[in-house]
Design a protein around this motif. Structure first.
Motif, PDB file in Angstrom:
ATOM      1  N   THR A  83       5.342   2.791  -6.826  1.00 29.29           N
ATOM      2  CA  THR A  83       4.109   2.926  -6.041  1.00 29.29           C
ATOM      3  C   THR A  83       4.006   4.299  -5.382  1.00 29.29           C
ATOM      4  N   ALA A  84       5.133   4.792  -4.857  1.00 23.28           N
ATOM      5  CA  ALA A  84       5.091   6.014  -4.049  1.00 23.28           C
ATOM      6  C   ALA A  84       5.191   7.297  -4.873  1.00 23.28           C
ATOM      7  N   SER A  85       5.638   7.212  -6.108  1.00 24.81           N
ATOM      8  CA  SER A  85       5.901   8.435  -6.887  1.00 24.81           C
ATOM      9  C   SER A  85       4.721   9.402  -7.008  1.00 24.81           C
ATOM     10  N   PRO A  86       3.493   8.899  -7.214  1.00 26.31           N
ATOM     11  CA  PRO A  86       2.386   9.870  -7.348  1.00 26.31           C
ATOM     12  C   PRO A  86       1.899  10.407  -6.009  1.00 26.31           C
ATOM     13  N   PHE A  87       2.594  10.091  -4.901  1.00 25.22           N
ATOM     14  CA  PHE A  87       2.024  10.412  -3.591  1.00 25.22           C
ATOM     15  C   PHE A  87       1.746  11.904  -3.406  1.00 25.22           C
ATOM     16  N   LEU A  88       2.693  12.744  -3.813  1.00 23.92           N
ATOM     17  CA  LEU A  88       2.497  14.188  -3.608  1.00 23.92           C
ATOM     18  C   LEU A  88       1.247  14.657  -4.355  1.00 23.92           C
ATOM     19  N   TYR A  89       1.139  14.207  -5.599  1.00 22.65           N
ATOM     20  CA  TYR A  89      -0.011  14.565  -6.436  1.00 22.65           C
ATOM     21  C   TYR A  89      -1.313  14.062  -5.810  1.00 22.65           C
ATOM     22  N   LEU A  90      -1.253  12.798  -5.378  1.00 23.76           N
ATOM     23  CA  LEU A  90      -2.427  12.132  -4.784  1.00 23.76           C
ATOM     24  C   LEU A  90      -2.870  12.844  -3.494  1.00 23.76           C
ATOM     25  N   ALA A  91      -1.900  13.062  -2.612  1.00 24.52           N
ATOM     26  CA  ALA A  91      -2.233  13.652  -1.309  1.00 24.52           C
ATOM     27  C   ALA A  91      -2.705  15.095  -1.465  1.00 24.52           C
ATOM     28  N   ALA A  92      -2.042  15.846  -2.345  1.00 27.80           N
ATOM     29  CA  ALA A  92      -2.424  17.243  -2.552  1.00 27.80           C
ATOM     30  C   ALA A  92      -3.874  17.315  -3.023  1.00 27.80           C
ATOM     31  N   TRP A  93      -4.225  16.476  -3.991  1.00 27.71           N
ATOM     32  CA  TRP A  93      -5.589  16.492  -4.517  1.00 27.71           C
ATOM     33  C   TRP A  93      -6.627  16.095  -3.486  1.00 27.71           C
ATOM     34  N   LEU A 184      -9.492   6.744  -6.384  1.00 25.78           N
ATOM     35  CA  LEU A 184      -8.264   6.392  -7.105  1.00 25.78           C
ATOM     36  C   LEU A 184      -7.107   5.977  -6.188  1.00 25.78           C
ATOM     37  N   PRO A 185      -6.871   6.665  -5.062  1.00 24.50           N
ATOM     38  CA  PRO A 185      -5.776   6.199  -4.193  1.00 24.50           C
ATOM     39  C   PRO A 185      -5.970   4.756  -3.738  1.00 24.50           C
ATOM     40  N   VAL A 186      -7.227   4.374  -3.487  1.00 19.68           N
ATOM     41  CA  VAL A 186      -7.512   3.002  -3.053  1.00 19.68           C
ATOM     42  C   VAL A 186      -7.186   2.033  -4.192  1.00 19.68           C
ATOM     43  N   VAL A 187      -7.636   2.400  -5.407  1.00 25.35           N
ATOM     44  CA  VAL A 187      -7.388   1.546  -6.577  1.00 25.35           C
ATOM     45  C   VAL A 187      -5.883   1.447  -6.828  1.00 25.35           C
ATOM     46  N   TRP A 188      -5.210   2.585  -6.791  1.00 23.27           N
ATOM     47  CA  TRP A 188      -3.761   2.616  -7.050  1.00 23.27           C
ATOM     48  C   TRP A 188      -3.015   1.767  -6.011  1.00 23.27           C
ATOM     49  N   GLY A 189      -3.367   1.962  -4.761  1.00 16.39           N
ATOM     50  CA  GLY A 189      -2.727   1.208  -3.684  1.00 16.39           C
ATOM     51  C   GLY A 189      -2.943  -0.284  -3.870  1.00 16.39           C
ATOM     52  N   SER A 190      -4.170  -0.664  -4.217  1.00 14.70           N
ATOM     53  CA  SER A 190      -4.478  -2.081  -4.387  1.00 14.70           C
ATOM     54  C   SER A 190      -3.696  -2.669  -5.555  1.00 14.70           C
ATOM     55  N   LEU A 191      -3.725  -1.959  -6.687  1.00 13.91           N
ATOM     56  CA  LEU A 191      -3.063  -2.477  -7.894  1.00 13.91           C
ATOM     57  C   LEU A 191      -1.554  -2.601  -7.697  1.00 13.91           C
ATOM     58  N   CYS A 192      -0.980  -1.685  -6.920  1.00 10.54           N
ATOM     59  CA  CYS A 192       0.473  -1.724  -6.731  1.00 10.54           C
ATOM     60  C   CYS A 192       0.883  -2.655  -5.605  1.00 10.54           C
ATOM     61  N   LEU A 193       0.105  -2.680  -4.541  1.00 13.79           N
ATOM     62  CA  LEU A 193       0.533  -3.438  -3.364  1.00 13.79           C
ATOM     63  C   LEU A 193       0.176  -4.926  -3.443  1.00 13.79           C
ATOM     64  N   LEU A 194      -0.968  -5.242  -4.090  1.00 11.03           N
ATOM     65  CA  LEU A 194      -1.368  -6.657  -4.135  1.00 11.03           C
ATOM     66  C   LEU A 194      -0.327  -7.552  -4.808  1.00 11.03           C
ATOM     67  N   PRO A 195       0.168  -7.152  -6.018  1.00 13.04           N
ATOM     68  CA  PRO A 195       1.208  -7.999  -6.644  1.00 13.04           C
ATOM     69  C   PRO A 195       2.459  -8.096  -5.765  1.00 13.04           C
ATOM     70  N   LEU A 196       2.753  -6.972  -5.061  1.00 16.97           N
ATOM     71  CA  LEU A 196       3.940  -6.971  -4.197  1.00 16.97           C
ATOM     72  C   LEU A 196       3.769  -7.960  -3.043  1.00 16.97           C
ATOM     73  N   LEU A 197       2.557  -7.941  -2.461  1.00 12.21           N
ATOM     74  CA  LEU A 197       2.296  -8.842  -1.333  1.00 12.21           C
ATOM     75  C   LEU A 197       2.319 -10.301  -1.795  1.00 12.21           C
ATOM     76  N   LYS A 198       1.833 -10.516  -3.028  1.00  9.88           N
ATOM     77  CA  LYS A 198       1.737 -11.882  -3.544  1.00  9.88           C
ATOM     78  C   LYS A 198       3.139 -12.437  -3.826  1.00  9.88           C
ATOM     79  N   ASP A 199       3.920 -11.662  -4.579  1.00  7.95           N
ATOM     80  CA  ASP A 199       5.267 -12.144  -4.922  1.00  7.95           C
ATOM     81  C   ASP A 199       6.153 -10.936  -5.213  1.00  7.95           C
ATOM     82  N   TYR A 200       6.704 -10.360  -4.158  1.00  4.42           N
ATOM     83  CA  TYR A 200       7.455  -9.115  -4.360  1.00  4.42           C
ATOM     84  C   TYR A 200       8.755  -9.336  -5.120  1.00  4.42           C
ATOM     85  N   VAL A 201       9.298 -10.542  -4.989  1.00  9.24           N
ATOM     86  CA  VAL A 201      10.568 -10.823  -5.681  1.00  9.24           C
ATOM     87  C   VAL A 201      10.363 -10.752  -7.193  1.00  9.24           C
TER      88      VAL A 201
END
Lengths: 243, 283
Positions: A83-93, A184-201
């Protein structure tokens, strides 16, 4: 016989050479030829002209985020790294596009030989390279501190980074930059975090159980796609009139 | 030669320009129209910042949008207002734009020195952009437009913010540039163009009204412009242009197609033409 042939002045000669070069040189076909051409006249100073503060802020935020990921994400290490790997790219843009729009420079830049699209393409390569370089020590440190597999973490982070970059280019090719970088950051965050919140294990187990070699193919595919789209982006005709 | 061929530009259902045809050769071409007539829209299309909905714009018979960077390489543009990074100096700002225009650093520095001297800003090269006055900013804008020694120079309201001395200096500069280049400037300040424009283009109701020399335009009103004391009301058929104060009081300037007995004829100027054509819109 009179051989007094009028010779062109130095200025006329330079103008003629410029015209010949302009006509004879092949068009800027890809991002690498553009990079070669721009590096002759541009330099790093101009590439980051006016956005030094954005780069500084991005590096600072990335450092804080990655420190948190490496230090605290033992239970969800693979998911967090992905989830966090593209952060530098995302934030810079996000910051660069925001600042450029706010500065009102795009109208002037848009009528220059090298347009904001050209400069953006080269900046993309730089930010991509910076992200790759940052991801390597992050994967190494996370591997050591949280007993993770270095290669797995590295492949996951490259996979996420190239996937994000590809998605961003897809959006940039079809919409305005300000829309692309903010949605895109919103979409990326949602796609990555929602499954984690639902069942991170389950998410974490899935990523941990993926064989490392199975991640190599997506990394290569996304990387190739990234350069294909970047080449297409370099040739994009953008209107800057409403900037 | 820059050619605008059957160009139409619409914003949704609003037509900003309709079926415009203009040829710009060497010389100073003035786009004269009140605000909102479509001058800036035309300028943005001439600079490739905006595409027309119909028609095409050709530079030496080639579409400017297909010429792409080859056209922008010979283009200089000063927008009505432009942004900048406030913390950079004038030289840094110009060096950056010079790099975007493809100039090497040495060549750019030489050109910047020359241009800053031309616009009277040699001493301001190391000043930060945020410290500049409106007039100084406008002069920096003019300098950046000339960085790449453009063949086509497009200036949108270039004299806005300049004091009278700067305006005269700028007019002289434009006049000189117009001898070898295509200079297109949009303005609603008539005095800026009266002495230097080789052609004046009037746009009305989003269409091209005329594209003629100052003399041709003024000759259309010759013998039809009169002055009379403002104490006498305008007669039927007389079109009010302006009023001025003289030693005997207020004087009305107006157009009449017949010769009034109580008024004195005066020579028609470009301002009279402008006021006659756009009188209703301005009022």
């Amino acid at each position: 016989m009179n051989y007094d042939i009028p010779m062109p002045t130095a200025e006329e000669k330079n103008a003629a050479v410029k015209v010949i070069l302009c006509e004879a040189m092949p068009p800027k076909e890809n991002v690498f030829s553009l990079l070669r051409e721009l590096s002759g006249v541009f330099g790093l100073r101009n590439l980051f002209f006016g956005i030094g503060d954005c780069v500084y802020l991005t590096v600072l935020l990335t450092f804080l985020l990655y420190t948190a990921v490496v230090a605290m994400a033992k239970q969800v290490l693979c998911s967090a790294v992905f989830t966090a790997s593209p952060f530098l790219y995302l934030a810079a843009w996000l910051l660069v596009v925001w600042k450029e729009e706010k500065s009102g420079m795009l109208t002037l830049q848009g009528v220059c030989k090298y347009t904001p699209v050209h400069v953006s393409a080269i900046r993309m390569l730089c930010f991509g390279g910076m992200s790759l370089l940052v991801d390597i020590p992050v994967a190494a440190i996370a591997g050591v501190l949280q007993a993770g597999d270095f290669w797995k973490l590295l492949m996951l982070s490259f996979c996420a980074l190239f996937l994000y970059a590809v998605l961003l280019l897809c959006l940039l090719l079809h919409c305005k930059a300000r829309f692309a970088v903010s949605v895109l950051p919103v979409v990326w965050g949602s796609l990555c975090l929602l499954p984690l919140l639902k069942d991170y294990v389950q998410c974490e187990t899935f990523l941990r159980n993926l064989p490392t070699y199975s991640l190599v193919l997506p990394v290569i595919v996304f990387a190739v796609l990234y350069f294909v789209l970047l080449n297409r982006y370099v040739r994009k005709e953008e209107e800057y009139a409403d900037c | 030669m820059l050619t605008v061929k059957n160009v139409t530009k619409k914003y949704g259902s609003f037509t900003a320009l309709e079926d415009v045809n203009i040829e710009f050769g060497i010389g100073v071409h003035a786009l004269l129209a009140p605000n909102g007539a479509g001058k800036t829209t035309l300028m943005k299309m001439l600079t490739t910042l905006m595409k027309p909905n119909a028609g095409e714009i050709l530079y030496n018979d080639e579409n400017i949008f297909l010429l792409d960077d080859k056209y922008r390489d010979v283009l200089g543009y000063l927008p009505q207002s432009f942004g900048f990074y406030k913390g950079h100096t004038v030289r840094q700002f110009l060096l950056y734009l010079a790099a975007l225009k493809g100039l090497g650093k040495k060549q750019a520095n030489e050109k910047i020195d020359e241009l800053l001297a031309n616009v009277g800003l040699s001493d301001a090269a190391s000043l930060r952009m945020k410290k500049l006055s409106g007039g100084m900013l406008q002069r920096v804008g003019i300098a950046q437009a000339l960085l790449n020694d453009p063949q086509v120079l497009i200036l949108d309201e270039p004299t806005a913010g300049l004091d009278p001395k700067e305006r005269v200096r700028f007019r002289n500069m434009l006049s000189e540039l117009g001898k070898t280049k295509t200079v297109i400037l949009s303005t609603h300040i008539v005095s800026d163009v009266e002495s230097i424009a080789s052609r004046v283009i009037l746009i009305k109701n989003h269409k091209l009204l005329c594209n003629e020399t100052v003399q041709q335009l003024c000759s259309q009103l010759n013998g039809k412009v009169f002055e009379r004391t403002a104490a006498v009301a305008l007669h039927d058929g007389e079109v009010f242009l302006s009023e001025r104060q003289d030693a005997n009081g207020l004087v009305n300037r107006f157009v009449s197609h017949s010769v009034p007995a109580d008024a004195s004829p005066v020579n028609a100027g470009l301002e009279d033409v402008f006021l006659y054509v756009y009188g209703e819109e301005i009022q």
